[in-house]
Enzyme design. Structure first.
Site: not given
Length: 596
Positions: A402-403, A431
């Site tokens: 995700h990051e 996001e």
């Protein structure tokens, strides 16, 4: 509930529990697409403004003014098209950068006045077969423009930025740029980067070059042989494996332990360095030949040496793997990726990802800062204290992926500036893309089960989002209209991630699934098609996209790469979640184009 509440004390969060949506629907003039409220310090909020962006797509393409000129080049063609299409003087259009991929050539431009660029009035033009296939723009017709000669010095601007943002100038070269304000006037600004080592804040400050006030910010933070969790796994219970030579040399030609000018025997290389505390505190190989075999003990604290080494090794493996996968699908040197050495293939180098494992600045979170091409992306992974012993976010693969995906989407959208996912809606979509990439990497068959984020770190099978991502509306009821009731980026991101989960399911349902998609992007299977369109669309969409312009970028990306073969599959999937042809102003529509 204590841990839940503390997640929302900072807008720098990049992984957070989902909150409760407000009940009131959004008005037609919602600010999601143009504004973002930034909590800069404990006592200071700044509402940033970005001119509304538009995206026009042209299917197989339209002609441009210089199309028949023998000596036409990308710069002249792009400037000529933009000036004619928007009826502006060519001298007010500047080519900032360009990128060539296997499906299109992309020009990224800025509006300018007296040869000074506008920071937030930009455009992007895509060419295919010498025709224009898409055009994104946030150019403006200003009511007034400040004098182009500054009244204050750069040093005065730096002092103002440091005092206002409670940080220190990081010595990155300053620039002089115009900034469009909400009242349609244009201010002259000194642009200064300020960081705070204690809080992890990293801002690009726009200091009015006449008044000395900080009037806006860019927030860069979104919120060999290795024993690791394979990228297809999410949590420790699925088991560590020893993977030998997992690097993809088509994407990392010198391997993971070389910078192109030297080799390493620790968790550092051309694409990433993982460490704790300082970049000298890496994990050294456990035995010669680049062997990193550290057995993690979940019954012990994550800070014991073996567990720390396992975490640094896992993060090193994951960031390298995402680098290699996304490289195969188009996130290369020429499209502004993260590498120390670009091997003469374009883009700016000396910007590998830095990963601070078990970072001491926080708990129960993670974040990624994405400055412009040529400055390292910065990932910070924190410990989570929801369990005893604590758990390490670097050992939950979906959080690391995700990051890292924040770096991909922030670099590719807008042409490498790191400035183009700054509005509330665009930040929310950032996001969503990050969750969607984690979802993609963990698929092991053609099945598309419900997907849960963040279940390991909090020891809860429900994870850290409000709903699993699902093709079932009863499991996940989120649709485009939900965005109008939300005002927090992670909640908005859930809507976009769930939409893309449904797009993925539709493409795999139509074309099947490839087990080799992570290293072979040349197949026709649905998961391959999905990731191609995922990355292709990032370059096509405008700066600060909305759900609607991002959807249109996917449709155009399919036209560019596959001749529109998936047009109806895509439209049906988008429409199933409210993004049909007539969707607007966060109001659902299920209409698909005629013929679908």
């Amino acid at each position: 509930m204590v841990a839940f509440n503390k997640f929302f004390t900072s807008i720098l969060l990049a992984i957070a529990y989902a909150g409760t949506a407000s009940a009131a629907p959004s008005p037609i003039n919602s600010k999601h697409a143009t504004h973002r409220l930034r909590q800069v310090t404990r006592d200071l909020q700044i509402e940033t403004f970005h001119p509304a962006s538009t995206l026009e797509t042209f299917g197989a393409g339209i002609d441009h003014p210089l199309q028949k000129r023998a000596d036409e080049d990308l710069r002249d063609s792009a400037i000529s098209f933009v000036s004619k299409h928007l009826s502006v003087d060519p001298s007010t259009v500047h080519l900032r950068t360009q990128s060539v991929t296997d499906t299109a050539t992309h020009a990224f431009l800025t509006q300018q006045h007296n040869d000074i660029p506008f920071a937030n009035a930009v455009a992007n033009v895509a060419f295919k077969d010498n025709k224009i296939v898409s055009f994104g723009s946030s150019f403006v017709k200003p009511s007034s423009i400040a004098d182009s000669t500054p009244s204050i010095t750069v040093d005065q601007a730096i002092t103002a930025a440091e005092e206002t943002l409670q940080g220190k100038f990081n010595d990155h070269p300053t620039t002089l740029e115009y900034l469009v304000k909400e009242d349609n006037s244009v201010a002259l600004t000194h642009v200064v980067q300020v960081e705070n080592a204690e809080t992890g804040a990293w801002f690009e400050a726009f200091v009015d070059a006449h008044s000395g006030d900080v009037i806006s910010v860019t927030d860069f933070v979104a919120k060999a042989s290795y024993r690791v969790l394979p990228i297809t796994s999410e949590v420790l219970t699925q088991g560590f494996q020893v993977l030998t030579d997992p690097q993809d040399t088509a994407a990392s030609p010198s391997g993971w332990h070389s910078t192109g000018s030297g080799t390493t025997t620790d968790t550092s290389g051309n694409n990433v360095i993982t460490f704790k505390g300082s970049q000298t505190s890496t994990t050294q190989q456990s035995s010669s030949g680049d062997v990193f075999n550290f057995v993690q003990n979940p019954a012990q604290a994550p800070t014991v040496q073996a567990n720390l080494d396992a975490a640094r090794t896992n993060a090193f493996y994951l960031v390298n793997t995402v680098h290699d996968i996304t490289y195969r699908y188009g996130f290369t040197e020429a499209t502004f990726n993260f590498q120390q050495n670009n091997f003469g293939k374009g883009g700016a180098q000396n910007d590998r990802v830095t990963v601070s494992v078990q970072d001491s600045a926080g708990l129960n979170n993670a974040d990624f800062a994405t400055p412009a091409d040529g400055q390292s992306g910065r990932m910070r992974m924190f410990l989570w204290d929801e369990t005893s012993p604590d758990r390490d976010g670097a050992l939950e693969n979906d959080i690391v992926v995700h990051e890292n995906t924040h770096g991909v989407t922030n670099r590719m959208t807008g042409g490498g500036t790191g400035r183009c996912l700054q509005t509330t809606e665009a930040g929310g979509m950032g996001e969503g893309w990050s969750d969607a990439m984690a979802d993609w990497t963990e698929k092991t068959s053609s099945a598309v089960p419900d997907y849960v984020m963040g279940q390991y770190v909090i020891n809860d099978p429900a994870g850290i989002r409000t709903h699993p991502y699902s093709t079932s509306s009863s499991v996940n009821p989120l649709t485009y209209s939900s965005v109008g009731t939300l005002n927090e980026v992670h909640n908005i991101g859930e809507v976009w991630a769930n939409t893309l989960h449904n797009v993925y399911a539709a493409l795999v349902g139509a074309h099947g699934w490839s087990a080799t998609a992570r290293t072979n992007p040349n197949g026709t299977e649905g998961n391959i098609v999905h990731l191609h369109l995922f990355l292709d669309a990032l370059l096509l969409q405008p700066c600060n996209p909305t759900f609607l312009t991002a959807r249109d970028a996917w449709i155009q990306a399919d036209q560019n790469r596959y001749g529109g073969a998936n047009k109806c599959t895509l439209w049906r999937a988008f429409a199933s979640r409210g993004l049909g042809v007539n969707a607007a102003n966060h109001r659902n529509d299920a209409t698909v184009p005629a013929g679908c």
